[in-house]
Write a protein that holds these residues in place. Sequence first.
Motif, PDB file in Angstrom:
ATOM      1  N   LYS A  86      35.550  40.178  57.625  1.00 29.14           N
ATOM      2  CA  LYS A  86      36.324  41.183  58.315  1.00 29.14           C
ATOM      3  C   LYS A  86      36.687  42.301  57.330  1.00 29.14           C
ATOM      4  O   LYS A  86      36.734  42.059  56.121  1.00 29.14           O
ATOM      5  N   PRO A  87      36.993  43.476  57.818  1.00 27.70           N
ATOM      6  CA  PRO A  87      37.420  44.557  56.905  1.00 27.70           C
ATOM      7  C   PRO A  87      38.614  44.162  56.041  1.00 27.70           C
ATOM      8  O   PRO A  87      38.712  44.591  54.889  1.00 27.70           O
ATOM      9  N   GLU A  88      39.486  43.323  56.572  1.00 25.16           N
ATOM     10  CA  GLU A  88      40.654  42.920  55.797  1.00 25.16           C
ATOM     11  C   GLU A  88      40.312  41.927  54.684  1.00 25.16           C
ATOM     12  O   GLU A  88      41.166  41.589  53.871  1.00 25.16           O
ATOM     13  N   ASP A  89      39.072  41.457  54.634  1.00 23.69           N
ATOM     14  CA  ASP A  89      38.629  40.620  53.523  1.00 23.69           C
ATOM     15  C   ASP A  89      38.235  41.448  52.307  1.00 23.69           C
ATOM     16  O   ASP A  89      37.984  40.904  51.234  1.00 23.69           O
ATOM     17  N   GLU A  90      38.194  42.731  52.492  1.00 21.67           N
ATOM     18  CA  GLU A  90      37.775  43.614  51.403  1.00 21.67           C
ATOM     19  C   GLU A  90      38.752  43.554  50.246  1.00 21.67           C
ATOM     20  O   GLU A  90      39.964  43.460  50.440  1.00 21.67           O
ATOM     21  N   GLY A  91      38.208  43.610  49.042  1.00 18.18           N
ATOM     22  CA  GLY A  91      39.046  43.604  47.858  1.00 18.18           C
ATOM     23  C   GLY A  91      38.270  43.183  46.634  1.00 18.18           C
ATOM     24  O   GLY A  91      37.064  42.933  46.708  1.00 18.18           O
ATOM     25  N   VAL A  92      38.968  43.103  45.528  1.00 21.23           N
ATOM     26  CA  VAL A  92      38.381  42.574  44.299  1.00 21.23           C
ATOM     27  C   VAL A  92      38.687  41.082  44.251  1.00 21.23           C
ATOM     28  O   VAL A  92      39.848  40.685  44.344  1.00 21.23           O
ATOM     29  N   TYR A  93      37.659  40.294  44.124  1.00 19.71           N
ATOM     30  CA  TYR A  93      37.796  38.844  44.109  1.00 19.71           C
ATOM     31  C   TYR A  93      37.759  38.361  42.660  1.00 19.71           C
ATOM     32  O   TYR A  93      36.795  38.638  41.930  1.00 19.71           O
ATOM     33  N   PHE A  94      38.807  37.655  42.297  1.00 19.36           N
ATOM     34  CA  PHE A  94      38.947  37.145  40.938  1.00 19.36           C
ATOM     35  C   PHE A  94      38.775  35.632  40.916  1.00 19.36           C
ATOM     36  O   PHE A  94      39.316  34.921  41.771  1.00 19.36           O
ATOM     37  N   CYS A  95      38.070  35.182  39.931  1.00 21.71           N
ATOM     38  CA  CYS A  95      37.898  33.748  39.694  1.00 21.71           C
ATOM     39  C   CYS A  95      38.940  33.280  38.685  1.00 21.71           C
ATOM     40  O   CYS A  95      39.243  33.995  37.723  1.00 21.71           O
ATOM     41  N   THR A  96      39.482  32.115  38.918  1.00 19.67           N
ATOM     42  CA  THR A  96      40.413  31.526  37.963  1.00 19.67           C
ATOM     43  C   THR A  96      39.980  30.098  37.642  1.00 19.67           C
ATOM     44  O   THR A  96      39.293  29.453  38.443  1.00 19.67           O
ATOM     45  N   ALA A  97      40.417  29.640  36.493  1.00 16.44           N
ATOM     46  CA  ALA A  97      40.162  28.248  36.118  1.00 16.44           C
ATOM     47  C   ALA A  97      41.356  27.731  35.341  1.00 16.44           C
ATOM     48  O   ALA A  97      41.955  28.455  34.551  1.00 16.44           O
ATOM     49  N   ARG A  98      41.694  26.490  35.596  1.00 13.94           N
ATOM     50  CA  ARG A  98      42.747  25.814  34.841  1.00 13.94           C
ATOM     51  C   ARG A  98      42.092  24.689  34.034  1.00 13.94           C
ATOM     52  O   ARG A  98      41.399  23.833  34.589  1.00 13.94           O
ATOM     53  N   LEU A  99      42.329  24.744  32.737  1.00 18.34           N
ATOM     54  CA  LEU A  99      41.760  23.745  31.841  1.00 18.34           C
ATOM     55  C   LEU A  99      42.865  22.896  31.231  1.00 18.34           C
ATOM     56  O   LEU A  99      43.992  23.366  31.048  1.00 18.34           O
ATOM     57  N   ASP A 100      42.528  21.678  30.907  1.00 14.83           N
ATOM     58  CA  ASP A 100      43.477  20.750  30.294  1.00 14.83           C
ATOM     59  C   ASP A 100      43.234  20.699  28.797  1.00 14.83           C
ATOM     60  O   ASP A 100      42.305  20.041  28.322  1.00 14.83           O
ATOM     61  N   HIS A 101      44.102  21.389  28.063  1.00 14.84           N
ATOM     62  CA  HIS A 101      43.955  21.439  26.607  1.00 14.84           C
ATOM     63  C   HIS A 101      44.694  20.307  25.916  1.00 14.84           C
ATOM     64  O   HIS A 101      44.920  20.370  24.705  1.00 14.84           O
ATOM     65  N   ASN A 102      45.091  19.319  26.656  1.00 14.48           N
ATOM     66  CA  ASN A 102      45.788  18.142  26.125  1.00 14.48           C
ATOM     67  C   ASN A 102      47.244  18.439  25.785  1.00 14.48           C
ATOM     68  O   ASN A 102      48.145  17.713  26.191  1.00 14.48           O
ATOM     69  N   VAL A 103      47.457  19.496  25.055  1.00 17.40           N
ATOM     70  CA  VAL A 103      48.833  19.888  24.730  1.00 17.40           C
ATOM     71  C   VAL A 103      49.444  20.769  25.811  1.00 17.40           C
ATOM     72  O   VAL A 103      50.608  21.140  25.740  1.00 17.40           O
ATOM     73  N   GLY A 104      48.646  21.106  26.784  1.00 15.76           N
ATOM     74  CA  GLY A 104      49.120  21.944  27.879  1.00 15.76           C
ATOM     75  C   GLY A 104      47.958  22.514  28.652  1.00 15.76           C
ATOM     76  O   GLY A 104      46.797  22.379  28.255  1.00 15.76           O
ATOM     77  N   TYR A 105      48.288  23.142  29.795  1.00 19.94           N
ATOM     78  CA  TYR A 105      47.244  23.758  30.608  1.00 19.94           C
ATOM     79  C   TYR A 105      46.941  25.158  30.108  1.00 19.94           C
ATOM     80  O   TYR A 105      47.798  25.831  29.538  1.00 19.94           O
ATOM     81  N   GLY A 106      45.715  25.581  30.355  1.00 15.64           N
ATOM     82  CA  GLY A 106      45.354  26.964  30.086  1.00 15.64           C
ATOM     83  C   GLY A 106      44.784  27.569  31.349  1.00 15.64           C
ATOM     84  O   GLY A 106      43.904  26.976  31.981  1.00 15.64           O
TER      85      GLY A 106
END
Length: 119
Positions: A86-106
């Motif tokens: 739909k036209p309202e789906d228009e935009g910039v789509y960003f990818c994200t990832a959460r990694l487990d660095h053991n001492v915390g998330y990144g």
Amino acid sequence: VQLVESGGGLVQAGDSLRLSCAATGTGAVPILSMGWYRQSPGKQRELVATITWSGRPSYGESVKGRFTVSRDRPTKTMFLQMSALKPEDEGVYFCTARLDHNVGYGDYWGQGTQVTVSS
């Protein structure tokens, strides 16, 4: 860690489009989840979909039933199959990832890919 999105473009309303996001440079650090957000002009950044690395998806209300998120573990790639755009789906789509660095998330973000939907 780099996230590289691809697959954006110009489509007409009702068309389909498939986005990809490849995660590189993660080494042996486990990926916990990946997701897609979108930013449209004049609107706040909006959650589109997320998927845990075990494969459990979740979706924003506006895309349920039309979008499907998936991931390929060996290639560390996430996909977003978008249908009935739909036209309202228009935009910039960003990818994200959460990694487990053991001492915390990144949390990491890609540069974004533009999706334009003409009516």
